[in-house]
Enzyme design. Structure first.
Site, PDB file in Angstrom:
ATOM      1  N   ARG A  78       0.828  -1.194   0.000  1.00  0.00           N
ATOM      2  CA  ARG A  78       0.000   0.000   0.000  1.00  0.00           C
ATOM      3  C   ARG A  78       0.870   1.255   0.000  1.00  0.00           C
ATOM      4  O   ARG A  78       1.943   1.291   0.565  1.00  0.00           O
ATOM      5  CB  ARG A  78      -0.905  -0.035   1.236  1.00  0.00           C
ATOM      6  CG  ARG A  78      -1.936   1.072   1.319  1.00  0.00           C
ATOM      7  CD  ARG A  78      -2.959   0.732   2.397  1.00  0.00           C
ATOM      8  NE  ARG A  78      -3.812   1.882   2.676  1.00  0.00           N
ATOM      9  CZ  ARG A  78      -3.648   2.680   3.723  1.00  0.00           C
ATOM     10  NH1 ARG A  78      -2.659   2.461   4.568  1.00  0.00           N
ATOM     11  NH2 ARG A  78      -4.462   3.699   3.915  1.00  0.00           N
ATOM     12  N   LYS A 113       2.640  -7.619  11.587  1.00  0.00           N
ATOM     13  CA  LYS A 113       2.033  -7.804  10.272  1.00  0.00           C
ATOM     14  C   LYS A 113       2.313  -9.197   9.726  1.00  0.00           C
ATOM     15  O   LYS A 113       3.456  -9.637   9.632  1.00  0.00           O
ATOM     16  CB  LYS A 113       2.548  -6.752   9.294  1.00  0.00           C
ATOM     17  CG  LYS A 113       1.820  -6.765   7.952  1.00  0.00           C
ATOM     18  CD  LYS A 113       2.097  -5.508   7.164  1.00  0.00           C
ATOM     19  CE  LYS A 113       1.351  -5.474   5.855  1.00  0.00           C
ATOM     20  NZ  LYS A 113       1.528  -4.213   5.120  1.00  0.00           N
ATOM     21  N   ARG A 131      -2.420   4.048  13.500  1.00  0.00           N
ATOM     22  CA  ARG A 131      -1.440   3.583  14.484  1.00  0.00           C
ATOM     23  C   ARG A 131      -2.074   3.643  15.857  1.00  0.00           C
ATOM     24  O   ARG A 131      -2.872   4.531  16.136  1.00  0.00           O
ATOM     25  CB  ARG A 131      -0.182   4.461  14.458  1.00  0.00           C
ATOM     26  CG  ARG A 131       0.604   4.387  13.175  1.00  0.00           C
ATOM     27  CD  ARG A 131       1.313   3.044  13.029  1.00  0.00           C
ATOM     28  NE  ARG A 131       2.132   3.001  11.848  1.00  0.00           N
ATOM     29  CZ  ARG A 131       1.727   2.565  10.665  1.00  0.00           C
ATOM     30  NH1 ARG A 131       0.488   2.177  10.520  1.00  0.00           N
ATOM     31  NH2 ARG A 131       2.540   2.546   9.625  1.00  0.00           N
TER      32      ARG A 131
END
Length: 322
Positions: free
Chosen positions: A121, A186, A320
């Site tokens: 992204r 992630k 975040r």
């Protein structure tokens, strides 16, 4: 010679002599050595022992079109169009775009052992070591243009979580708008790229990158906390994983096409890692802080702020923990 033929021989992790490899490939031992030297660029753990030959330590779990197709249920087989597995490619999303240009895009799917220009992204690079992860792209067609695509990236993330659960992997969560996390690290990312008519028939390239085994790879360029399936669940058969992921992606595509994101929203919210937490949303060089309240029917992030409720859409927004 196609390096994939040599890799297929070495994939079992056993030693193979230069003479044996040469006979199987129909080349000289000197040519075998040259091909092995070229494989160094793939950062594979190739060992050479005098009197025994060459091997890839630990072997390779190579992807196979036939194996993956054979593992698909009937519903997924009927949805899948042309299907390619590339040894090395710029990016699977680029290959899918090329398939669209050549008129092969309907239900097209491709995977790669390695990408040399994989992207995530907002143009970020996606680390793509050879034979270690899942790099997959599909082409989905929609009749109503961009207006019908609200919440699509969230729906794809849900398909990834469903696939992990089907394989017995628990604890995965969804970070708005298109990341899959495990213990706040992630595990997978999603990249959607649209082509065609924004107001009519359009094609969406659905790209999924999933970390399977990065334990022996150089990960110094990764700038955020990450994890992989090997760390979470041990050894995973990539062909089984690929077939399960393709199956769940087509299931979500059918649900989304029929009912939109609203049908999937409640299920997505069950895996929302930021639900009820204090967060901050970045818009360019500005930050807005508040408490995450899930997503609306169009997949927009709902945030309670000191100025009242605000809803954010994908694209320029990053999220975040505050």
């Amino acid at each position: 010679m196609d390096n994939s033929a040599l890799l297929t021989i070495l994939a079992d992790g056993d030693y193979h002599s230069g003479e044996e490899v040469g006979l199987r490939l129909g080349i000289s031992r000197a040519a075998v050595w040259k091909q092995l030297h070229k494989l160094e660029g793939l950062e594979l753990p190739i060992e050479s022992v005098k009197g025994r030959g060459y091997r890839i330590a630990g072997g390779l779990d190579l992807l196979s079109v036939d194996k993956i197709r054979g593992l698909l249920p009937e519903a997924a087989v009927s949805s899948l169009g042309e299907f390619d597995v590339f040894p090395l490619i710029d990016s699977t999303n680029d290959a899918a775009a090329e398939a669209i240009r050549k008129g092969r895009g309907r239900n097209y799917c491709c995977m790669a052992e390695q990408q040399i220009a994989g992207r995530g992204r907002r143009g970020r690079d996606w680390q793509s070591p050879f034979g270690r992860n899942i790099y997959l792209s599909m082409v989905w067609e929609f009749q109503s243009g961009a207006a019908a695509l609200e919440g699509l990236s969230l729906s794809v993330g849900l398909a990834v979580v469903r696939a992990l659960i089907a394989l017995g992997v628990s604890g995965a969560g969804l970070k708005w708008p298109n990341d899959v996390l495990h213990e706040n690290k992630k595990l997978a990312g999603i990249l959607l790229e649209m082509q065609g008519d924004p107001a009519g028939l359009c094609q969406v390239i659905v790209g999924v990158g999933l970390n399977v085994d990065l334990t022996s790879c150089n990960t110094s360029a990764i700038t955020q906390p990450w994890t992989d399936l090997r760390t979470i669940a041990g050894s995973v058969d990539r062909n089984v994983l690929a077939a399960t992921l393709i199956t769940e992606l087509y299931a979500v595509q059918a649900e989304f096409t029929r009912d939109g994101f609203e049908f999937l929203r409640r299920e997505w919210c069950r895996y929302d890692v930021f639900a009820g937490k204090s967060v901050r949303v970045q818009l360019g060089d500005k930050y807005i802080e508040g408490q995450a309240r899930g997503v609306d029917s169009g997949g927009g992030l709902v945030l309670d702020t000191p100025e009242g409720e605000r809803i954010f859409r994908g694209g320029e927004v990053s999220l975040r923990g505050a």
